[in-house]
Design a protein around this motif. Sequence first.
Motif, PDB file in Angstrom:
ATOM      1  N   CYS A 409       0.838  -1.193   0.000  1.00 58.82           N
ATOM      2  CA  CYS A 409       0.000   0.000   0.000  1.00 58.82           C
ATOM      3  C   CYS A 409       0.878   1.249   0.000  1.00 58.82           C
ATOM      4  O   CYS A 409       2.104   1.185   0.108  1.00 58.82           O
ATOM      5  CB  CYS A 409      -0.949   0.004   1.197  1.00 58.82           C
ATOM      6  N   TRP A 433      -8.798  -4.794  -4.765  1.00 56.70           N
ATOM      7  CA  TRP A 433      -8.232  -3.542  -4.290  1.00 56.70           C
ATOM      8  C   TRP A 433      -8.756  -3.222  -2.898  1.00 56.70           C
ATOM      9  O   TRP A 433      -9.749  -3.809  -2.453  1.00 56.70           O
ATOM     10  CB  TRP A 433      -8.542  -2.354  -5.218  1.00 56.70           C
ATOM     11  N   PHE A 435      -8.897   0.627  -0.428  1.00 54.67           N
ATOM     12  CA  PHE A 435      -8.433   1.989  -0.201  1.00 54.67           C
ATOM     13  C   PHE A 435      -9.425   2.734   0.681  1.00 54.67           C
ATOM     14  O   PHE A 435     -10.541   2.285   0.919  1.00 54.67           O
ATOM     15  CB  PHE A 435      -8.207   2.749  -1.515  1.00 54.67           C
ATOM     16  N   THR A 458     -11.451   1.633   5.447  1.00 56.43           N
ATOM     17  CA  THR A 458     -11.293   1.263   4.043  1.00 56.43           C
ATOM     18  C   THR A 458     -12.455   0.427   3.523  1.00 56.43           C
ATOM     19  O   THR A 458     -13.198  -0.211   4.273  1.00 56.43           O
ATOM     20  CB  THR A 458      -9.989   0.466   3.816  1.00 56.43           C
ATOM     21  N   TYR A 523      -5.315   6.555   1.598  1.00 57.93           N
ATOM     22  CA  TYR A 523      -4.603   5.272   1.668  1.00 57.93           C
ATOM     23  C   TYR A 523      -5.051   4.393   0.502  1.00 57.93           C
ATOM     24  O   TYR A 523      -6.249   4.204   0.294  1.00 57.93           O
ATOM     25  CB  TYR A 523      -4.931   4.619   3.018  1.00 57.93           C
ATOM     26  N   LEU A 524      -4.103   3.866  -0.308  1.00 56.13           N
ATOM     27  CA  LEU A 524      -4.452   3.041  -1.470  1.00 56.13           C
ATOM     28  C   LEU A 524      -3.619   1.767  -1.500  1.00 56.13           C
ATOM     29  O   LEU A 524      -2.415   1.794  -1.179  1.00 56.13           O
ATOM     30  CB  LEU A 524      -4.208   3.806  -2.783  1.00 56.13           C
ATOM     31  N   SER A 525      -4.273   0.674  -1.900  1.00 55.50           N
ATOM     32  CA  SER A 525      -3.573  -0.596  -2.140  1.00 55.50           C
ATOM     33  C   SER A 525      -4.157  -1.251  -3.389  1.00 55.50           C
ATOM     34  O   SER A 525      -5.330  -1.643  -3.395  1.00 55.50           O
ATOM     35  CB  SER A 525      -3.723  -1.543  -0.944  1.00 55.50           C
TER      36      SER A 525
END
Length: 546
Positions: A409, A433, A435, A458, A523-525
């Motif tokens: 992430c 995904w 986020f 998230t 926050y991103l993954s």
Amino acid sequence: MAAANYLRSEDQFLCSICLDVFTDPVTIPCGHNFCKKCINEHWNTNDQYLCPMCQKVFNTRPELHVNTFISEMVVQFRQSAQQKTSSISSEQQVSKPGEVPCHVCTGTKLKALKSCLVCLASYCETHLEPHLTMSGLKRHQLIDPVENLEDKMCTKHDKPLELFCKTDLTCVCMLCHVLDHKMHDVVPLKEEYEGKKAELGKTEAEIQQMIQKRRLKIQEIKQSVDLSEEDADREIAEGVQVFTALKESVERGQANLIDTIKEKQKTTEKQAEAFIKELEQEISELTKRRTDIEQLSHSEDQLHLLQSVQSLKAAPPTKDWTEVSVRPSYEGTMRRAVAQLEETLSKEMKKLVAESELKRLQQYAVDVILDPDTAHPNLILSDDGKQVNFGDVDKNLPDNPERFSDSVCVLAKQSFSSGRFYFEVQVKGKTKWNFGVARESINRKGTISMTPQSGNWTLYLRNGNQYKAATGPSVSLSLKSRPQKVGVFVDYEEGLVSFYDVDAAALIYSFTGCCFTEKLLPYLSPCNNEGGKNSAPLIICPVGVN
């Protein structure tokens, strides 16, 4: 010519606070000039550091330095003024309006230089000479020239009013003090004057502060009105859009109702025409048969009648028209149309309200840029920091404290500790995904538990169609369509994190009742590639762009 312009009028060298020629002139950041002592005293008696001229407010008290250029000009001005004064000192000046004239001059009245509290008269330079040279007159009290000298004398004792009785709040002479105010609290007039002047100065400063507060309040109200006007314009535009759409839906419903009724009427007319045509055919055949029977019934030839009856054609088949009718029924047409319209309007209203709500949230859009210093080594970020996808190669990057070492992430550069913010993420082509937002202290070096208790709020997708909110335990979400773009809205003070399907303008899920105590970051993954099925990147999209 330059020298002539250099020495200007006295007004240009006056401090706007003390209204006197500058002493140690200083310039503050807004460009206005004051005596150093005056501006310091002004700021010492006010809650804010503001300019007395333009009312500009400074967050911190500006450091003051004497303006040497203006200081030199003031010196030159004073020297010039002294030169001018000395050049005309021997000349007698005629009294001008507003100036005190000499009481002794006959004809043209000259300007008085002093007033005598004993003689109750004012004198020009010439007529003042006896008070300066004669021993008897030298004992008289001279003051700067004033009018109405009798007002400065005690009417009872004909003595100067030199004292102030604080008990009776009145000006008195020396004899009044001895005779009538002996036991009262009496002070010199100058002492009371200075005290009252100080009080007036303080009162003036307080009033000035009150004026400034009210000016700031006016500015605040005007700003509120401007914001209200913007909100009103936006609400009107959105309202017009909503009601226009509803009006169009009603008009379509009305048109459909009319078309339905007309179509039913047309069908009825066609059915009636078919029945009439069939009836007319039967009537024609029956009329012909009746004619044949009528002709045969009038025959006098017995043999011919009997033989003809045998050969007479059988009656043509006819329909029993007893139960046949043409009665078009429109019963229920209106009710069904209205019910359908209600359903359509309800869906349309929900959609329009959702779109309006989403547009309202989009006004809090922020420019999110991903921070490469926080990205897991397997992640690939675009040069502009707007895209992230998983790379099969583990890059050799410094293991700084901000970088995620286990979880795939990345965080944004921007952090928020108050107010509201909104951003959108394109998830098109992805099968997996997660986020949302995370607090600044989220664990960077271990496995992340996706729960609010661990510091992140998230939404995530698994297996291409399983949407869940990471509430700990997770909550499965049933969506009508697969979002291609997801909006994230955060209200820090309200403790709210909401996710929206941007294209459908539909709320997906909201975390409510959150307690934020530190900075929040997007926050991103993108998760791993899953053999190429999940290789598409997560993209931070410009808000409002399809």
